[in-house]
Scaffold this motif. Sequence first.
Motif, PDB file in Angstrom:
ATOM      1  N   ILE A 237       0.870  -1.175   0.000  1.00  0.00           N
ATOM      2  CA  ILE A 237       0.000   0.000   0.000  1.00  0.00           C
ATOM      3  C   ILE A 237       0.907   1.225   0.000  1.00  0.00           C
ATOM      4  O   ILE A 237       1.636   1.458   0.960  1.00  0.00           O
ATOM      5  CB  ILE A 237      -0.930   0.007   1.224  1.00  0.00           C
TER       6      ILE A 237
ATOM      7  N   LEU B  87      -3.048   6.839  -4.431  1.00  0.00           N
ATOM      8  CA  LEU B  87      -2.750   5.435  -4.151  1.00  0.00           C
ATOM      9  C   LEU B  87      -2.180   4.765  -5.394  1.00  0.00           C
ATOM     10  O   LEU B  87      -2.678   4.985  -6.502  1.00  0.00           O
ATOM     11  CB  LEU B  87      -4.043   4.723  -3.730  1.00  0.00           C
TER      12      LEU B  87
ATOM     13  N   ASP C  87      -1.227  -7.195   3.569  1.00  0.00           N
ATOM     14  CA  ASP C  87      -0.917  -5.920   2.920  1.00  0.00           C
ATOM     15  C   ASP C  87      -0.142  -5.010   3.868  1.00  0.00           C
ATOM     16  O   ASP C  87      -0.562  -4.778   5.008  1.00  0.00           O
ATOM     17  CB  ASP C  87      -2.209  -5.239   2.460  1.00  0.00           C
TER      18      ASP C  87
ATOM     19  N   LEU D 159      -9.683  -1.411   1.926  1.00  0.00           N
ATOM     20  CA  LEU D 159      -8.929  -0.171   2.049  1.00  0.00           C
ATOM     21  C   LEU D 159      -9.680   0.855   2.891  1.00  0.00           C
ATOM     22  O   LEU D 159      -9.073   1.602   3.662  1.00  0.00           O
ATOM     23  CB  LEU D 159      -8.605   0.399   0.667  1.00  0.00           C
TER      24      LEU D 159
ATOM     25  N   SER E 122      -7.047   3.406   4.214  1.00  0.00           N
ATOM     26  CA  SER E 122      -5.944   3.443   3.247  1.00  0.00           C
ATOM     27  C   SER E 122      -6.386   3.824   1.837  1.00  0.00           C
ATOM     28  O   SER E 122      -5.636   3.637   0.884  1.00  0.00           O
ATOM     29  CB  SER E 122      -5.258   2.080   3.198  1.00  0.00           C
TER      30      SER E 122
END
Length: 128
Positions: free
Chosen positions: A10, A18, A79, A119, A124
């Motif tokens: 990430i 992103l 992740d 996410l 995120s």
Amino acid sequence: MGAVRCVGGILHDPDGRLLVIRRGHEPGRGLWSLPGGRVEPGESDEQAVVREMREETGLEVRPGALVGMVVRGRYEIYDYACEVTGGTLRPGDDADEARWVDAAAFGTLRLTEGLAEALREWDSLPRR
């Protein structure tokens, strides 16, 4: 057959965008996802993240904290938050495209199953 351990990276750029890749192979061919892949025998998660990020995005990264884990079929995907330390963004290996996306662009992509929800839960998503 047992679970397959995988990792993902990430990454957010200084503008809060992103990093995502479009998968060039199954599973999920043509869908957008986080860069990552299988942990090879003898590799740590951190080593696998560094290798997969280099192979799929051309970027050198420093893996940080584990952000979250999801199970997709027989794949257990861990992740990690990452920081770019070098390299030039270019798609490779299993990725046929790699790009930084803001929140508006992210909302238009055909994503792998559960990605947006994970996410969001992990705070995120693209930050702008």
